[in-house]
Design a protein around this motif. Structure first.
Motif, PDB file in Angstrom:
ATOM      1  N   CYS A 154       0.840  -1.195   0.000  1.00 49.38           N
ATOM      2  CA  CYS A 154       0.000   0.000   0.000  1.00 49.38           C
ATOM      3  C   CYS A 154       0.877   1.248   0.000  1.00 49.38           C
ATOM      4  O   CYS A 154       1.904   1.306   0.692  1.00 49.38           O
ATOM      5  CB  CYS A 154      -0.881  -0.032   1.242  1.00 49.38           C
ATOM      6  SG  CYS A 154      -1.893   1.429   1.439  1.00 49.38           S
ATOM      7  N   HIS A 162       0.398   3.934   1.368  1.00 48.14           N
ATOM      8  CA  HIS A 162       0.380   4.666   2.633  1.00 48.14           C
ATOM      9  C   HIS A 162       1.544   4.213   3.507  1.00 48.14           C
ATOM     10  O   HIS A 162       2.565   4.884   3.573  1.00 48.14           O
ATOM     11  CB  HIS A 162      -0.974   4.473   3.341  1.00 48.14           C
ATOM     12  CG  HIS A 162      -1.033   5.128   4.680  1.00 48.14           C
ATOM     13  ND1 HIS A 162      -1.630   4.534   5.763  1.00 48.14           N
ATOM     14  CD2 HIS A 162      -0.547   6.314   5.116  1.00 48.14           C
ATOM     15  CE1 HIS A 162      -1.515   5.336   6.807  1.00 48.14           C
ATOM     16  NE2 HIS A 162      -0.868   6.433   6.440  1.00 48.14           N
ATOM     17  N   ARG A 163       1.439   3.049   4.108  1.00 49.61           N
ATOM     18  CA  ARG A 163       2.541   2.600   4.964  1.00 49.61           C
ATOM     19  C   ARG A 163       2.989   1.184   4.655  1.00 49.61           C
ATOM     20  O   ARG A 163       3.564   0.506   5.493  1.00 49.61           O
ATOM     21  CB  ARG A 163       2.165   2.776   6.440  1.00 49.61           C
ATOM     22  CG  ARG A 163       2.485   4.207   6.911  1.00 49.61           C
ATOM     23  CD  ARG A 163       1.959   4.544   8.275  1.00 49.61           C
ATOM     24  NE  ARG A 163       2.227   3.565   9.292  1.00 49.61           N
ATOM     25  CZ  ARG A 163       1.566   3.496  10.450  1.00 49.61           C
ATOM     26  NH1 ARG A 163       0.600   4.354  10.711  1.00 49.61           N
ATOM     27  NH2 ARG A 163       1.870   2.579  11.333  1.00 49.61           N
ATOM     28  N   GLY A 164       2.706   0.760   3.427  1.00 51.07           N
ATOM     29  CA  GLY A 164       3.316  -0.480   2.954  1.00 51.07           C
ATOM     30  C   GLY A 164       2.617  -1.761   3.318  1.00 51.07           C
ATOM     31  O   GLY A 164       3.149  -2.844   3.065  1.00 51.07           O
ATOM     32  N   ALA A 165       1.438  -1.690   3.893  1.00 46.49           N
ATOM     33  CA  ALA A 165       0.737  -2.936   4.249  1.00 46.49           C
ATOM     34  C   ALA A 165       0.344  -3.692   2.976  1.00 46.49           C
ATOM     35  O   ALA A 165       0.249  -3.101   1.900  1.00 46.49           O
ATOM     36  CB  ALA A 165      -0.503  -2.611   5.081  1.00 46.49           C
ATOM     37  N   CYS A 182      -6.986  -1.721   1.404  1.00 46.36           N
ATOM     38  CA  CYS A 182      -5.955  -1.974   2.405  1.00 46.36           C
ATOM     39  C   CYS A 182      -6.602  -2.057   3.773  1.00 46.36           C
ATOM     40  O   CYS A 182      -7.267  -1.115   4.212  1.00 46.36           O
ATOM     41  CB  CYS A 182      -4.893  -0.873   2.389  1.00 46.36           C
ATOM     42  SG  CYS A 182      -3.626  -1.170   3.641  1.00 46.36           S
ATOM     43  N   TYR A 225      -5.335  -1.981   6.631  1.00 48.04           N
ATOM     44  CA  TYR A 225      -4.671  -1.293   7.763  1.00 48.04           C
ATOM     45  C   TYR A 225      -5.398   0.031   8.065  1.00 48.04           C
ATOM     46  O   TYR A 225      -5.929   0.223   9.153  1.00 48.04           O
ATOM     47  CB  TYR A 225      -3.198  -1.075   7.402  1.00 48.04           C
ATOM     48  CG  TYR A 225      -2.269  -0.835   8.583  1.00 48.04           C
ATOM     49  CD1 TYR A 225      -2.732  -0.839   9.896  1.00 48.04           C
ATOM     50  CD2 TYR A 225      -0.905  -0.613   8.369  1.00 48.04           C
ATOM     51  CE1 TYR A 225      -1.870  -0.620  10.954  1.00 48.04           C
ATOM     52  CE2 TYR A 225      -0.033  -0.389   9.427  1.00 48.04           C
ATOM     53  CZ  TYR A 225      -0.525  -0.396  10.723  1.00 48.04           C
ATOM     54  OH  TYR A 225       0.333  -0.181  11.772  1.00 48.04           O
ATOM     55  N   HIS A 226      -5.469   0.957   7.069  1.00 49.55           N
ATOM     56  CA  HIS A 226      -6.180   2.218   7.304  1.00 49.55           C
ATOM     57  C   HIS A 226      -7.227   2.510   6.240  1.00 49.55           C
ATOM     58  O   HIS A 226      -7.706   3.634   6.123  1.00 49.55           O
ATOM     59  CB  HIS A 226      -5.201   3.389   7.378  1.00 49.55           C
ATOM     60  CG  HIS A 226      -3.996   3.128   8.224  1.00 49.55           C
ATOM     61  ND1 HIS A 226      -2.821   2.639   7.704  1.00 49.55           N
ATOM     62  CD2 HIS A 226      -3.809   3.255   9.564  1.00 49.55           C
ATOM     63  CE1 HIS A 226      -1.936   2.483   8.675  1.00 49.55           C
ATOM     64  NE2 HIS A 226      -2.499   2.834   9.813  1.00 49.55           N
ATOM     65  N   GLY A 227      -7.490   1.498   5.395  1.00 53.60           N
ATOM     66  CA  GLY A 227      -8.647   1.599   4.515  1.00 53.60           C
ATOM     67  C   GLY A 227      -8.468   2.328   3.186  1.00 53.60           C
ATOM     68  O   GLY A 227      -9.459   2.669   2.549  1.00 53.60           O
ATOM     69  N   TRP A 228      -7.254   2.589   2.739  1.00 56.10           N
ATOM     70  CA  TRP A 228      -7.105   3.188   1.409  1.00 56.10           C
ATOM     71  C   TRP A 228      -7.602   2.176   0.373  1.00 56.10           C
ATOM     72  O   TRP A 228      -7.424   0.954   0.545  1.00 56.10           O
ATOM     73  CB  TRP A 228      -5.640   3.524   1.112  1.00 56.10           C
ATOM     74  CG  TRP A 228      -5.111   4.720   1.861  1.00 56.10           C
ATOM     75  CD1 TRP A 228      -5.598   5.254   3.024  1.00 56.10           C
ATOM     76  CD2 TRP A 228      -3.974   5.515   1.491  1.00 56.10           C
ATOM     77  NE1 TRP A 228      -4.839   6.330   3.407  1.00 56.10           N
ATOM     78  CE2 TRP A 228      -3.834   6.517   2.487  1.00 56.10           C
ATOM     79  CE3 TRP A 228      -3.059   5.492   0.441  1.00 56.10           C
ATOM     80  CZ2 TRP A 228      -2.820   7.480   2.429  1.00 56.10           C
ATOM     81  CZ3 TRP A 228      -2.052   6.432   0.387  1.00 56.10           C
ATOM     82  CH2 TRP A 228      -1.933   7.424   1.377  1.00 56.10           C
TER      83      TRP A 228
HETATM   84  S1  FES Z   1      -0.934   1.008   5.061  1.00 57.71           S
HETATM   85 FE1  FES Z   1      -2.566   0.875   3.678  1.00 57.71          FE
HETATM   86  S2  FES Z   1      -3.962   2.323   4.340  1.00 57.71           S
HETATM   87 FE2  FES Z   1      -2.340   2.480   5.738  1.00 57.71          FE
END
Ligand code: FES
Ligand SMILES: [Fe+2]
Length: 400
Positions: free
Chosen positions: A97, A99-102, A117, A119-122
């Motif tokens: 992702c 955002h932070r790589g999840a 994603c 983790y934070h829903g992107w």
């Molecule tokens: S790591 Fe994917 S939305 Fe935060």
């Protein structure tokens, strides 16, 4: 295939069978240092400059039949999602992702409308565009169009999908060069995926790749299988630019045909040479003997410094799916593969012995040396001087 090239293969096999020694001027091949198979620093260079830098076979389009079908593919160490888009195109992205790589997907395969994603829903669409960001107000001056998924190069040859982590790589068809023309009459765009299997083997990946680049071992490792029908003394090799190569070996009995393919549909118009065991190495890790009844792709992958995976993918002509001979044919190759793999972990241990200096190759094992020369070319200046090979085969490598 070019007729002149096909004739040269037949003449080459006859010439090799009759020869008394290597051709005039063929060099004594220098030792390939054992450290190239065992030294973690060298293997790290190999990962960076080879595995994450070349075109690699990933999958067949039949494995992603519908828009939204995806595979999580991690053979190079980077998790990559290969997905069929709404427009039918197949694309590849890092499974990370923005955002932070999840991870975007966690299953090895599946079907989806887009990527979410957890983790934070992107969310992203199947083409990798970033669709929505939760609480966008907290990302000042944020341009969504700049934060899509990181693409991985992904191109096709026929129905085969290749990926390359080097964004600046030359196009796949230029990388494959003359091999595409050689196979022009095999109707590659009509070949169907039949089956794929994977096996884990405890050895450095090159230990096993090497076994598929020569026939010197047939008499000792395959006395009851391959050696029965192939005349290894007729082995003819082509060494090509970019590390690709080919070997052609005549049948002991010219009328011999693969009993495992008996009665299978044939690819119309494919040259006779495809009944004579041509075996290609598409650099670095794809070994395939194409025939009129289809072919396996054997692909070899590093897992870590002392273990690897071999994938065996089978493809057959249209109409051959479900043919009653497939189980026999697939298990015949499985038996041969087992003969090669059973020995590999012991070879690995012995290659690691302090007293083993390196590989001492003959004329008929020269594809292994040429393979290593291409590896050196890719590693370039980062290669330590004591592990560099003298490029003694350069005059024997042809463009193709
Ligand atoms: S790591 Fe994917 S939305 Fe935060
Ligand atoms: Fe073998």
């Amino acid at each position: 295939m070019d007729t002149a090239f096909e004739m040269a293969l037949y003449e080459g096999m006859a010439g090799e069978k009759a020869r008394k020694g290597p051709p005039d001027g063929f060099p004594r091949l220098p030792l390939i240092p054992a450290a190239r198979y065992t030294d973690p620093a060298f293997l790290a260079l190999e990962r960076k400059f080879l595995w994450q830098n070349v075109w690699l076979y990933a999958l067949h389009v039949d494995e992603l039949p519908e828009p939204g079908d995806y595979r999580l593919w991690d053979r190079t160490g980077s998790p990559i999602v290969i997905v069929r888009g709404k427009d039918g195109a197949i694309r590849a992205f890092y499974n990370s992702c923005s955002h932070r790589g999840a991870p975007l997907v966690e299953k090895v395969q599946g079907a989806t409308q887009g990527f979410f994603c957890r983790y934070h829903g992107w969310t992203y669409d199947l083409a990798g565009n970033l669709n929505s960001v939760r609480e966008l107000r907290d990302f000042p001056q944020f341009d969504r169009s700049c934060h899509g998924l990181r693409k991985v190069r992904c191109e096709t040859w026929g129905n085969w999908v290749f990926v390359n982590e080097n964004p600046d790589a030359e196009p796949l068809d230029r990388f494959l060069g003359g091999i595409v023309d050689d196979w022009a009459n095999l109707g590659v765009e009509h070949l169907r995926h039949i089956q794929s299997d994977s096996f884990v083997i405890d050895c450095q990946v090159k230990v096993l790749i090497d076994a598929f680049l020569e026939t010197y071992h047939l008499k000792s490792i395959h006395p009851n299988t391959v050696d029965r029908f192939l005349d290894s003394r007729s082995l003819f090799m082509n060494l090509w630019e970019r590390g690709h190569s080919m070997m052609t070996t005549a049948h002991r009995d010219p009328e011999w045909r693969d009993p495992g393919a008996r009665g299978m549909p044939q690819i119309e118009g494919a040259e006779d040479i495809f009944e004579q065991n041509p075996s290609y190495n598409i650099f670095p890790n794809l070994v395939t003997p194409p025939s009129r009844t289809g072919m396996p792709f054997l692909t070899f992958w590093p897992r870590d410094d002392r273990s690897m995976v071999v994938d065996v993918h089978w493809f057959g002509p249209e109409g051959s799916q479900g043919h009653e001979m497939w189980p026999t044919r697939i298990s015949n190759l499985g038996r041969i593969l087992e003969e090669d793999t059973q020995f590999a972990p012991s070879i690995q241990k012995s290659v690691e012995a302090k007293g083993f200096e390196g590989l001492n190759l003959s004329y008929q094992e020269r594809r292994i040396y040429a393979w290593h020369m291409e590896l050196d070319r890719l590693i370039g200046d980062a290669l330590p001087e004591q592990l560099r090979l003298e490029p003694v085969l350069a005059p024997w490598i042809e463009s193709h």
